[in-house]
Scaffold this active site. Structure first.
Site: not given
Length: 523
Positions: A101, A192, A218-220, A265, A319, A376
């Site tokens: 993503g 990845t 990873t944005i998380d 997630r 989420e 975002i």
């Protein structure tokens, strides 16, 4: 895709319980490779820097809170330029690929890899792989130069394009070999990086002089070992705009509820930090902290209480939160995306429909739902992330030129290090709800912990999670790393089974929560 965990870790030990979890080097399987003086020694930009080259023995410790009897613990090889390199400038043919993503900062990393190779090492042949892993064998490449990438950091997304899945190890390595590529820079999350580990293993099996370097994305912020992932600060900053809008909406209507669903997630770091930064949030729900709707201490009761007090409220939800509740009321779909991630139910939409008008509120209840996720992900990175991306890119370039391979790069306790692939793919970094940071959030929002007696009993039976009290572990007589060097928690700390002050404080915290719950039941 193969299993990168099958690779035996490269370990070195020293006095005092010192353990180095080292990364592979090209000379491990190509022992006769020649080395060359690093061209940086003649670069005028670095002529005034004292001790610019990193000593080969420099390492970065994962544990920074220690006691006089503690073992030295696990270390990683320090990132940075070496005096000797294993590639000549005109020999290098590098490629860059982005997978998974979107995330703020991708273009900055691409730009700085290109400019770092070009300006620091004189590398002229750099390719961009179009469209993720499948671009190696199904799409055209893009020639990258400093001129081409000059302004891309001002744009969101990735100029190379991205995709999920498409990992075919043989086809990818065939493409690398056929194109004469000898340095591969892979930007992506844990999936990845697992793919990158498999590519490295195949390259080593074929005996190719190809360095494989990963830059974790990873944005998380759910990648372990490293302090944080790039784009996280930007995500938290941008989430403030959505929270502010939700707050304004809720203030403007009677019994208004502003609901903001953010990324997360499996890890609720963005929701937690955005809530702490905002101070306008009344309730934050994350995957790591289960909650329930009805009954004493439930979400409905808290909503009723806040609406009575303030006439409005703001809820931030990650989420991945409440997926067990959603699955109970909706038909559960055990489906995955192309990267192998479970497809989540829309908890934001579900909870907005489930919020009931409390009986004591003699008016309609109005909710406003904001889903800023894609807004975002697609923005350019802020200044602090741009600087961070530059350091990541340069560290990866220095490592590949020095002959290191099969590694990912990131800061460990503020120092950039080369980390074996398996260490960042073996587990996910998650919010520890017995940590002080989560306690700060509960204090800020005044929300209940949503822990019922059963939750408290289970928490008391479980082993204390790593990273308790912001990484302050107790003094113990025997470190777990003597038995298992990989038994490390988030924030660079080691977990322990010995009784300690941290465990006592956590126990007292749970007892207080049980006491408060009992009082609420009596009332």
């Amino acid at each position: 895709m193969g299993n990168p965990g099958d690779t035996q870790m490269k370990l070195a030990t020293g006095e005092g319980g010192y353990v180095l979890e080292d990364v592979p080097h090209l000379t491990d399987y190509l022992p006769d490779l020649p080395s060359y003086p690093n061209p940086l020694q003649d670069n005028p930009a670095y002529s005034a820097v004292k001790q610019y080259f990193v000593n080969d023995d420099d390492t970065v410790t994962q544990k920074i809170v220690v006691h006089k009897d503690s073992p030295r613990g696990v270390h990683f090889r320090r990132a940075g330029p070496r005096q000797r390199v294993y590639f000549e400038s005109d020999e290098v043919h590098a490629c860059i690929v982005t997978c998974g993503g979107l995330c703020p900062g991708l273009n900055t990393v691409i730009r700085e890899i290109v400019c770092g190779l070009y300006h620091m090492y004189g590398v002229k042949k750099i390719l961009g792989i179009d469209g993720g892993y499948r671009g190696f064998y199904s799409k055209n490449t893009v020639t990258l130069t400093p001129k081409v990438v000059n302004d891309i950091h001002k744009r969101g997304g990735t100029v190379l394009g991205t995709s999920r899945g498409g990992h075919d190890t043989s086809k990818i390595v065939d493409s690398i070999q056929d194109r004469g590529i000898n340095q591969v820079y892979i930007l992506g999350g844990d999936g990845t990086q697992r793919g990158a580990a498999v590519i490295f293993e195949e390259i080593r099996r074929r005996g190719l002089k190809v360095a494989v370097a990963g830059i974790p994305k990873t944005i998380d912020n759910d990648i372990p070992v490293i302090d944080k992932s790039f784009g996280f600060d930007t995500a938290v900053e941008e989430a403030q705009r959505a929270i502010n809008a939700a707050h304004v909406e809720s203030l403007s209507i009677e019994n208004g509820i502003g609901l903001v669903k953010l990324m997360g997630r499996y890890s609720g770091f963005i929701a937690m930090y955005a809530t702490l930064a905002s101070r306008d949030v009344d309730c934050c729900l994350i995957p790591e902290s289960p909650f329930y709707l009805e009954g004493s201490g439930g979400l409905y009761e808290y909503i009723e209480k806040r609406l009575k007090e303030n006439g409005h409220m703001v809820i931030v939800i990650a989420e991945g939160a409440g997926q067990d509740l959603v699955s109970e009321s909706l038909q559960s779909m055990d489906q995955q995306d192309a990267s192998g991630n479970k497809l989540l139910q829309d908890v934001g939409l579900w909870i907005s429909h489930r919020i009931k008008v409390p009986p004591s509120i003699d008016a309609w209840l109005s909710s406003r739902c904001l889903y800023p996720t894609y807004m975002i992900r697609a923005i350019p990175s802020i200044a602090s992330d741009n600087v961070y991306c530059t350091l990541l890119a340069h560290s990866a370039v220095h490592g590949a030129m020095a002959g290191y391979t099969g590694f990912t790069v990131g800061p460990v306790n503020g120092r950039h290090a080369y980390i074996p692939f398996n260490r960042i793919t073996e587990k996910q970094n998650k919010v520890v709800i017995t940590d002080r940071m989560w306690a700060r959030l509960l204090s800020s929002t005044n929300q209940p912990s949503f822990l019922n007696p059963k939750d408290i009993a289970e928490a008391k039976e479980e082993k204390q999670p790593p990273g308790l009290l912001d990484g302050e572990n107790c003094k113990d007589k025997k470190s777990n790393t003597e038995e298992d060097p990989s038994n490390l928690g988030c924030h660079g700390t080691e977990s322990t089974d010995q009784p300690c002050i941290a465990s006592f404080l956590s126990f007292m915290f749970l007892c207080v929560m049980l006491f408060l719950y009992a009082i609420r039941e009596d009332s």
